[in-house]
Scaffold this motif. Structure first.
Motif, PDB file in Angstrom:
ATOM      1  N   LEU A  47       1.099  -1.276  -0.085  1.00  0.00           N
ATOM      2  CA  LEU A  47      -0.548  -0.159   0.270  1.00  0.00           C
ATOM      3  C   LEU A  47       0.673   0.917  -0.104  1.00  0.00           C
ATOM      4  CD1 LEU A  47      -3.298  -0.135   2.444  1.00  0.00           C
ATOM      5  CD2 LEU A  47      -2.745   0.610   0.307  1.00  0.00           C
ATOM      6  N   ASP A  48       1.561   1.006   0.178  1.00  0.00           N
ATOM      7  CA  ASP A  48       3.170   2.232   0.698  1.00  0.00           C
ATOM      8  C   ASP A  48       3.831   2.622  -0.172  1.00  0.00           C
ATOM      9  OD1 ASP A  48       4.250   4.356   2.089  1.00  0.00           O
ATOM     10  OD2 ASP A  48       5.812   3.176   3.715  1.00  0.00           O
ATOM     11  N   ASN A  81     -11.649   6.771   2.062  1.00  0.00           N
ATOM     12  CA  ASN A  81     -10.804   8.096   1.555  1.00  0.00           C
ATOM     13  C   ASN A  81     -11.657   9.492   2.122  1.00  0.00           C
ATOM     14  OD1 ASN A  81      -8.524   9.245   0.196  1.00  0.00           O
ATOM     15  ND2 ASN A  81      -9.093   7.299  -0.863  1.00  0.00           N
ATOM     16  N   LYS A  92      -7.108   3.501  -3.856  1.00  0.00           N
ATOM     17  CA  LYS A  92      -6.828   5.318  -3.756  1.00  0.00           C
ATOM     18  C   LYS A  92      -8.801   5.533  -4.984  1.00  0.00           C
ATOM     19  CE  LYS A  92      -7.473  10.866  -4.240  1.00  0.00           C
ATOM     20  NZ  LYS A  92      -6.699  11.635  -4.085  1.00  0.00           N
ATOM     21  N   GLU A 102      -2.886  -1.322   9.094  1.00  0.00           N
ATOM     22  CA  GLU A 102      -3.918  -3.001   8.237  1.00  0.00           C
ATOM     23  C   GLU A 102      -2.413  -3.918   8.726  1.00  0.00           C
ATOM     24  OE1 GLU A 102      -3.459  -6.020   5.400  1.00  0.00           O
ATOM     25  OE2 GLU A 102      -1.758  -5.130   6.177  1.00  0.00           O
ATOM     26  N   ASN A 108      -2.494  -5.959   2.752  1.00  0.00           N
ATOM     27  CA  ASN A 108      -1.162  -5.692   1.759  1.00  0.00           C
ATOM     28  C   ASN A 108      -0.505  -7.454   1.973  1.00  0.00           C
ATOM     29  OD1 ASN A 108       0.856  -3.740   1.677  1.00  0.00           O
ATOM     30  ND2 ASN A 108      -0.632  -2.595   3.404  1.00  0.00           N
ATOM     31  N   GLU A 147     -11.210   2.485  -4.186  1.00  0.00           N
ATOM     32  CA  GLU A 147     -12.001   2.681  -3.704  1.00  0.00           C
ATOM     33  C   GLU A 147     -13.304   4.334  -4.251  1.00  0.00           C
ATOM     34  OE1 GLU A 147     -13.502   5.122  -0.466  1.00  0.00           O
ATOM     35  OE2 GLU A 147     -12.668   6.180  -1.799  1.00  0.00           O
ATOM     36  N   THR A 194     -14.133  -0.732   0.660  1.00  0.00           N
ATOM     37  CA  THR A 194     -13.543  -1.221   0.059  1.00  0.00           C
ATOM     38  C   THR A 194     -12.031  -1.690   1.172  1.00  0.00           C
ATOM     39  OG1 THR A 194     -13.239   0.555  -1.282  1.00  0.00           O
ATOM     40  CG2 THR A 194     -11.568  -0.419  -1.347  1.00  0.00           C
ATOM     41  N   MET A 195     -12.399  -3.058   1.123  1.00  0.00           N
ATOM     42  CA  MET A 195     -11.057  -3.797   2.239  1.00  0.00           C
ATOM     43  C   MET A 195     -10.034  -4.410   1.480  1.00  0.00           C
ATOM     44  SD  MET A 195     -11.585  -6.962   4.032  1.00  0.00           S
ATOM     45  CE  MET A 195     -12.959  -6.876   5.092  1.00  0.00           C
ATOM     46  N   VAL A 196      -8.565  -3.188   1.663  1.00  0.00           N
ATOM     47  CA  VAL A 196      -7.491  -3.770   1.427  1.00  0.00           C
ATOM     48  C   VAL A 196      -7.047  -5.280   2.806  1.00  0.00           C
ATOM     49  CG1 VAL A 196      -7.024  -1.325   0.815  1.00  0.00           C
ATOM     50  CG2 VAL A 196      -6.633  -1.903   3.357  1.00  0.00           C
ATOM     51  N   SER A 200      -0.941   2.864  -4.106  1.00  0.00           N
ATOM     52  CA  SER A 200      -1.653   4.032  -3.286  1.00  0.00           C
ATOM     53  C   SER A 200      -2.652   4.970  -4.013  1.00  0.00           C
ATOM     54  CB  SER A 200      -0.657   4.597  -2.527  1.00  0.00           C
ATOM     55  OG  SER A 200      -0.258   5.813  -2.854  1.00  0.00           O
ATOM     56  N   SER A 201      -1.997   4.459  -4.748  1.00  0.00           N
ATOM     57  CA  SER A 201      -3.545   5.290  -5.864  1.00  0.00           C
ATOM     58  C   SER A 201      -4.279   4.998  -6.564  1.00  0.00           C
ATOM     59  CB  SER A 201      -2.355   6.441  -6.798  1.00  0.00           C
ATOM     60  OG  SER A 201      -2.803   6.727  -7.866  1.00  0.00           O
ATOM     61  N   VAL A 249      -2.134   3.896   6.571  1.00  0.00           N
ATOM     62  CA  VAL A 249      -3.050   2.988   6.866  1.00  0.00           C
ATOM     63  C   VAL A 249      -2.579   1.131   6.526  1.00  0.00           C
ATOM     64  CG1 VAL A 249      -4.685   1.854   5.067  1.00  0.00           C
ATOM     65  CG2 VAL A 249      -4.635   3.952   5.505  1.00  0.00           C
ATOM     66  N   LYS A 250      -0.918   1.870   5.260  1.00  0.00           N
ATOM     67  CA  LYS A 250      -0.165  -0.136   5.708  1.00  0.00           C
ATOM     68  C   LYS A 250       0.067   0.018   7.319  1.00  0.00           C
ATOM     69  CE  LYS A 250       4.367  -1.817   4.247  1.00  0.00           C
ATOM     70  NZ  LYS A 250       5.035  -1.598   3.130  1.00  0.00           N
ATOM     71  N   SER A 259      -0.428   6.801   2.863  1.00  0.00           N
ATOM     72  CA  SER A 259      -0.639   5.231   2.800  1.00  0.00           C
ATOM     73  C   SER A 259       0.241   4.602   3.602  1.00  0.00           C
ATOM     74  CB  SER A 259       0.476   5.642   1.865  1.00  0.00           C
ATOM     75  OG  SER A 259       1.467   6.355   1.313  1.00  0.00           O
ATOM     76  N   SER A 260       1.353   5.230   4.656  1.00  0.00           N
ATOM     77  CA  SER A 260       2.076   4.274   5.114  1.00  0.00           C
ATOM     78  C   SER A 260       1.249   4.700   6.483  1.00  0.00           C
ATOM     79  CB  SER A 260       3.689   5.355   5.984  1.00  0.00           C
ATOM     80  OG  SER A 260       4.110   5.434   6.113  1.00  0.00           O
ATOM     81  N   MET A 298     -10.649  -1.343   6.420  1.00  0.00           N
ATOM     82  CA  MET A 298     -11.720  -1.009   5.373  1.00  0.00           C
ATOM     83  C   MET A 298     -11.551   0.213   5.576  1.00  0.00           C
ATOM     84  SD  MET A 298     -15.679  -0.709   5.208  1.00  0.00           S
ATOM     85  CE  MET A 298     -16.165  -2.550   4.622  1.00  0.00           C
ATOM     86  N   VAL A 299     -11.172   0.515   4.410  1.00  0.00           N
ATOM     87  CA  VAL A 299     -10.556   2.051   3.357  1.00  0.00           C
ATOM     88  C   VAL A 299     -11.541   2.875   3.374  1.00  0.00           C
ATOM     89  CG1 VAL A 299      -7.992   1.251   3.588  1.00  0.00           C
ATOM     90  CG2 VAL A 299      -9.502   1.565   1.381  1.00  0.00           C
ATOM     91  N   VAL A 332     -11.594  12.045   1.471  1.00  0.00           N
ATOM     92  CA  VAL A 332     -10.884  13.421   0.537  1.00  0.00           C
ATOM     93  C   VAL A 332     -11.309  14.681   0.585  1.00  0.00           C
ATOM     94  CG1 VAL A 332     -10.213  11.723  -1.364  1.00  0.00           C
ATOM     95  CG2 VAL A 332     -13.149  12.430  -1.284  1.00  0.00           C
ATOM     96  N   ASP A 384      -6.630  11.315   3.033  1.00  0.00           N
ATOM     97  CA  ASP A 384      -6.205  11.071   1.429  1.00  0.00           C
ATOM     98  C   ASP A 384      -5.477   9.905   0.919  1.00  0.00           C
ATOM     99  OD1 ASP A 384      -5.551  10.509  -0.880  1.00  0.00           O
ATOM    100  OD2 ASP A 384      -4.319  12.741  -1.480  1.00  0.00           O
ATOM    101  N   LEU A 385      -5.752   8.784   1.173  1.00  0.00           N
ATOM    102  CA  LEU A 385      -5.116   7.877   0.685  1.00  0.00           C
ATOM    103  C   LEU A 385      -3.536   7.961  -0.369  1.00  0.00           C
ATOM    104  CD1 LEU A 385      -6.557   4.265   0.344  1.00  0.00           C
ATOM    105  CD2 LEU A 385      -4.489   5.211   1.598  1.00  0.00           C
ATOM    106  N   ASP A 386      -3.607   8.505  -0.995  1.00  0.00           N
ATOM    107  CA  ASP A 386      -2.675   8.943  -2.018  1.00  0.00           C
ATOM    108  C   ASP A 386      -1.234   9.735  -1.289  1.00  0.00           C
ATOM    109  OD1 ASP A 386      -0.952   8.508  -4.335  1.00  0.00           O
ATOM    110  OD2 ASP A 386      -1.750   9.404  -6.040  1.00  0.00           O
TER     111      ASP A 386
END
Lengths: 329, 329
Positions: A69-70, B96, A79, B82, A96, A82, A92-94, A75-76, B78-79, B75-76, B93-94, B98, B68-70
């Motif tokens: 994800l990182d 965003n 995103k 997780e 890794n 999602e 959305t379930m992520v 990550s984009s 969330v990673k 992103s780090s 579950m993420v 935004v 923002d996940l991006d």
DNA sequence: GTGAAAGCGCTAACAA
DNA sequence: TTGTTAGCGCTTTCAC
């Protein structure tokens, strides 16, 4: 936690009527509707999605498996996926994978356990057969699992050719590419195309490989160091964005001028290519579209809306930066 | 889709026994266990988690809301969250946000609908009261919602002081900081501390603000441009990583030498600080620990294990790069 | 040790 | 138009 029964009792009606009122399904007279609304408000009732899920046998959740994800590309991607899923009412379930096949397998198993309604996978470390065991909706990004699983990806072959053409226009004679190692992924095609196009034009191409599941900056840095020591005379590098940036820093560190002495071309064109100086020239994957297409392909499977296209390949384009001499044609 | 009933029938036993065998709860004789195992294998039975969820009234899913996940920091984050949740048997579950408060609210509502067992939020656009309405487990990262919601964050105050000290050691006289605008967030403290420490030492501090929910590179680029035009004589900038990188590029574009003419200090120390050249000096947030602490604080609430600490503030440290003259003390 | 039965909260078919 | 009822698939008493 008020239940639908409590609401029914409070409103003095049956649970079925409450259900119909809540979901706007079937007839409910204005008078009863009013009573129900009042009861709902009074008890602060919210339907328990867990019970609905059991009844409908769906969770409304889609799993997205990525290697890391990182990493700016993923990550984009996540995103954008999602955003698309949200629009369609899915969550959305992520997942890794971080290069551990057990994790990938466990997340995949969520399909059978009905935790997710479908899976979009961009990970590559688990054996293909493990994917094929499942009958549930799956969409693969960039990896070819054969005819049973639809694949969505970028036109890596064209990307490789574009990068090669840039090298030619820059007049390079001995270039190097950094490849990930993983079978059956579209990304492999870009390196084949890159190499062929250049060799057909008399350019020498060296190749270095890197584990496709390692994405920490340290590894890119080390790889760049190794490459520059092993191939001090190369005048062009084609790699994923991060690898290209690492090589750029290393090249400069060794006193090379950019782009005079060496051309650097990335793949993905993630945001980091804009942050570095000079900006990295890169082949851009259309992440927004990648997300949109993979989501709609998955939802078409889940909701059995229409026939599924097995293979959808999206165009790529060039983002010109300052690491190549050639500009837009 | 074989159900537990099918297995019971196939094995010639009752459903209760099958359940006990599957979950290793209660007595099952070796003979019946064998029969059940055989039936499970034959029917390829997998328990339906949806039914279990309804019974247990929990989903095993935690929602993570980020702006923002991006963005490399999130992103780090969330990673790492997780990874921690996975270790404890929970799924992620993420969400965003935004910058859209409706989205944030809708994700928050999943608590009442029992879609998630708890929420970790790093988003700031929804009104605080909307959070306080919920009685379910919530952990906030960096934003203070008052005594009802536990907060986990970095020691921004110390971070601001560290950055200020670096500016002093570099001998700067007029520095600028870029702040996000959002009330009740810990990040505000770093700018107060930064400003106070410097002004106490006779350094002039200018402040520019930026919408805290906008994270696209374009905005950073524009802000950097605006700043350099408005304040052509500043000799130091303190900002989030991305803002600092944008300013660095802009400064260089205007012919400034780094770090001779200007010191740049980022906050977060995300991976991009290592990718740019020279590497950006930055105050590092300990994302791994941030994830670990917020997850354990949330799970303690969900599983009602022990008393919850209301406020947990983690240390920060300096990652020295080439954008400040001063090195490790 | 094991099976029958109740119930988690909801929806939908059916009868009234 | 509305109430009753039978499940969705599972876990867990509670008799046997």
């Amino acid at each position: 936690m008020a239940s639908i029964k409590d609401v029914a009792k409070e409103a003095g009606v049956g649970v079925g009527t409450v259900s119909r009122a809540i979901n706007n399904t079937g007839y409910v007279s204005p008078a009863t509707r009013k009573k129900i609304d009042k009861a709902v408000a009074k008890l602060k009732y919210t339907p328990n999605e867990l019970a609905r899920n059991l009844f409908r046998n769906r969770s409304g959740i889609v799993g997205v498996i990525v290697p890391d994800l990182d990493h700016p590309f993923f990550s984009s991607l996540v995103k954008n996926i999602e955003m698309q899923l949200y629009r369609q009412g899915y969550k959305t379930m992520v997942c890794n994978a971080v290069g551990v096949s057990d994790r990938e397998r466990e997340y995949l198993d969520m399909l059978e356990r009905n935790i997710v309604d479908g899976i979009i996978t961009g990970s590559h470390c688990l054996d293909g057969e493990e994917y094929l065991k499942h009958e549930k909706p799956i969409v693969s990004i960039d990896r070819d699992f054969g005819p049973k699983i639809p694949i969505v990806g970028s036109d890596h072959m064209m990307g490789g050719q574009m990068a090669a053409r840039l090298m030619l226009r820059d007049g390079r004679k001995h270039v190097l590419q950094i490849c990930g190692v993983s079978p059956h992924i579209l990304a492999n095609e870009r390196h084949l195309a890159f190499q062929k196009t250049l060799e057909d034009n008399g350019v020498r191409v060296s190749t270095e490989t890197m584990d496709w599941n390692v994405f920490d900056w340290e590894s890119f840095h080390k790889t760049a160091l190794k490459i520059m020591e092993k191939h001090p005379h190369i005048d062009g590098i084609f790699s994923g964005d991060l690898g290209a940036v690492a090589c750029m820093n290393m090249a400069r560190h060794r006193g090379m001028e950019i782009p005079e002495d060496i051309s650097l071309i990335g793949f993905d064109a993630t945001s980091v290519t804009q942050m570095v100086h000079p900006q990295l020239t890169a082949i851009r994957q259309n992440v927004e579209l990648l997300a949109e297409v993979s989501v709609s392909t998955l939802l078409d499977q889940i909701e059995q809306k229409r026939d599924i296209l097995h293979r959808q390949i999206l165009n790529v384009d060039v983002c010109y930066g300052g690491t190549t001499k050639a500009g837009p044609e």
